[in-house]
Design an enzyme around this catalytic site. Structure first.
Site, short mmCIF file in Angstrom:
data_model
loop_
_atom_site.label_atom_id
_atom_site.label_comp_id
_atom_site.label_asym_id
_atom_site.label_seq_id
_atom_site.Cartn_x
_atom_site.Cartn_y
_atom_site.Cartn_z
N MET A 10 0.83 -1.22 0.00
CA MET A 10 0.00 0.00 0.00
C MET A 10 0.86 1.27 0.00
O MET A 10 0.89 1.98 0.99
CB MET A 10 -0.94 -0.03 1.21
CG MET A 10 -1.89 -1.22 1.21
SD MET A 10 -2.66 -1.48 2.82
CE MET A 10 -1.28 -2.18 3.76
N GLN A 52 -11.11 2.82 0.57
CA GLN A 52 -10.76 4.12 1.15
C GLN A 52 -11.62 5.23 0.57
O GLN A 52 -12.25 6.00 1.30
CB GLN A 52 -9.28 4.45 0.87
CG GLN A 52 -8.28 3.62 1.62
CD GLN A 52 -6.84 3.92 1.17
OE1 GLN A 52 -6.62 4.50 0.10
NE2 GLN A 52 -5.87 3.52 1.97
N THR A 83 2.05 1.74 5.86
CA THR A 83 1.26 2.81 5.28
C THR A 83 0.76 3.69 6.41
O THR A 83 0.43 3.17 7.48
CB THR A 83 0.07 2.28 4.47
OG1 THR A 83 -0.88 3.34 4.25
CG2 THR A 83 -0.65 1.17 5.19
N ASN A 84 0.71 5.00 6.18
CA ASN A 84 0.14 5.90 7.19
C ASN A 84 -1.38 5.88 7.17
O ASN A 84 -2.03 5.77 8.21
CB ASN A 84 0.61 7.34 6.94
CG ASN A 84 2.02 7.59 7.42
OD1 ASN A 84 2.26 8.01 8.54
ND2 ASN A 84 2.99 7.35 6.54
N THR A 85 -1.97 5.98 5.97
CA THR A 85 -3.42 6.15 5.87
C THR A 85 -4.19 5.04 6.56
O THR A 85 -5.17 5.29 7.26
CB THR A 85 -3.84 6.23 4.39
OG1 THR A 85 -3.23 7.39 3.79
CG2 THR A 85 -5.35 6.33 4.25
N CYS A 196 3.17 10.03 4.64
CA CYS A 196 2.77 9.04 3.65
C CYS A 196 4.04 8.32 3.26
O CYS A 196 5.06 8.97 3.01
CB CYS A 196 2.12 9.71 2.43
SG CYS A 196 1.85 8.56 1.06
N THR A 197 4.00 7.01 3.21
CA THR A 197 5.24 6.26 3.05
C THR A 197 5.85 6.38 1.66
O THR A 197 6.98 5.94 1.45
CB THR A 197 5.03 4.77 3.40
OG1 THR A 197 3.92 4.25 2.64
CG2 THR A 197 4.73 4.61 4.89
N GLU A 198 5.11 6.98 0.70
CA GLU A 198 5.68 7.20 -0.64
C GLU A 198 6.37 8.55 -0.80
O GLU A 198 7.12 8.74 -1.76
CB GLU A 198 4.59 7.10 -1.71
CG GLU A 198 4.16 5.69 -2.07
CD GLU A 198 3.13 5.14 -1.08
OE1 GLU A 198 3.01 3.91 -0.97
OE2 GLU A 198 2.45 5.95 -0.41
#
Length: 230
Positions: A10, A52, A83-85, A196-198
């Site tokens: 994710m 989501q 993932t943060n979300t 956000c991990t991206e």
């Protein structure tokens, strides 16, 4: 060494970063041929993303609860959600397992405190910036959390889903993030949490006028600390 369980996918772009960072940090700590004991359960992001944006958070939670249970059954001694979300459903995941769930906000909040940053800007998906599940965890530590204005939140969110999650890096998007960071600095932010991990695929320390607190790197470091018994 304890076994780390990763819930990935994710997106897989940032999950690959977790794998790299965790193994690099174990090597740095233990020696050149050492690597982490870990399991990864990588979900199909498509159904999660659809849930989501449709507001079906319980459906998304069930996908991750299943992943966490599979990791624990496979021998994972902690669970790390990459993932943060989806930390919006962290409580449901922790309730479904008996091993520790390492929350992504905790190492970021601790890093801000350790550096003396009392006011932080938060970048992430619209869910992360606009809802309270991550912000409340940070404000509980006494931090002031600032988020971009509505137009900038939309731009940050779009770049994450349309570009970073599919491995696209654009200079114009980097310039957008730099402008958003400058606006947060003008409002009093002392550091920026890359929530956000991206985002760290696009924004590096040299691209920011403010110190960066990268949740991907900090979360990976927390996983290594747990694995090595720190």
């Amino acid at each position: 060494m304890r076994t780390i369980g990763l819930i990935g996918g994710m997106s897989w772009e940032s999950s690959a970063e977790y794998y790299r960072l965790i193994n690099q940090q174990v090597r740095d700590r233990l020696g050149p041929l050492r690597s982490a004991r870990l399991l990864m359960y990588s979900v199909d992001f498509g159904p999660v993303e659809q849930a989501q944006h449709a507001g079906r958070w319980d459906d998304a939670a069930q996908i991750l609860v299943d992943a966490a249970r599979r990791l624990q059954a496979g021998g994972a001694e902690c669970v790390v959600l990459c993932t943060n979300t989806m930390h919006k459903v962290a409580g449901q995941i922790q309730d479904a397992i008996t091993v520790p769930f390492l929350h992504i906000a905790d190492p970021a909040g601790q890093a801000a405190q350790d550096a003396g940053h009392l006011s932080v800007g938060l970048l992430g998906t619209a869910f992360t910036m606009e809802q309270d599940f991550l912000k409340d965890r940070l404000t509980a530590r006494g931090l002031q959390v600032l988020v971009p204005d509505a137009a900038d939140r939309q731009a940050v969110h779009r770049i994450i889903y349309d570009e970073l999650c599919v491995g696209v890096i654009r200079e114009e998007s980097r310039a957008t993030y730099q402008r958003v960071i400058q606006a947060l600095a003008a409002r009093g932010a002392q550091a920026i949490i890359l929530g956000c991990t991206e985002i760290s695929l696009l924004i590096k320390p040299e691209h920011s006028a403010l110190p960066l607190l990268d949740t991907t790197e900090l979360h990976a470091r927390a996983a290594v600390a747990f694995a090595l018994g720190d």
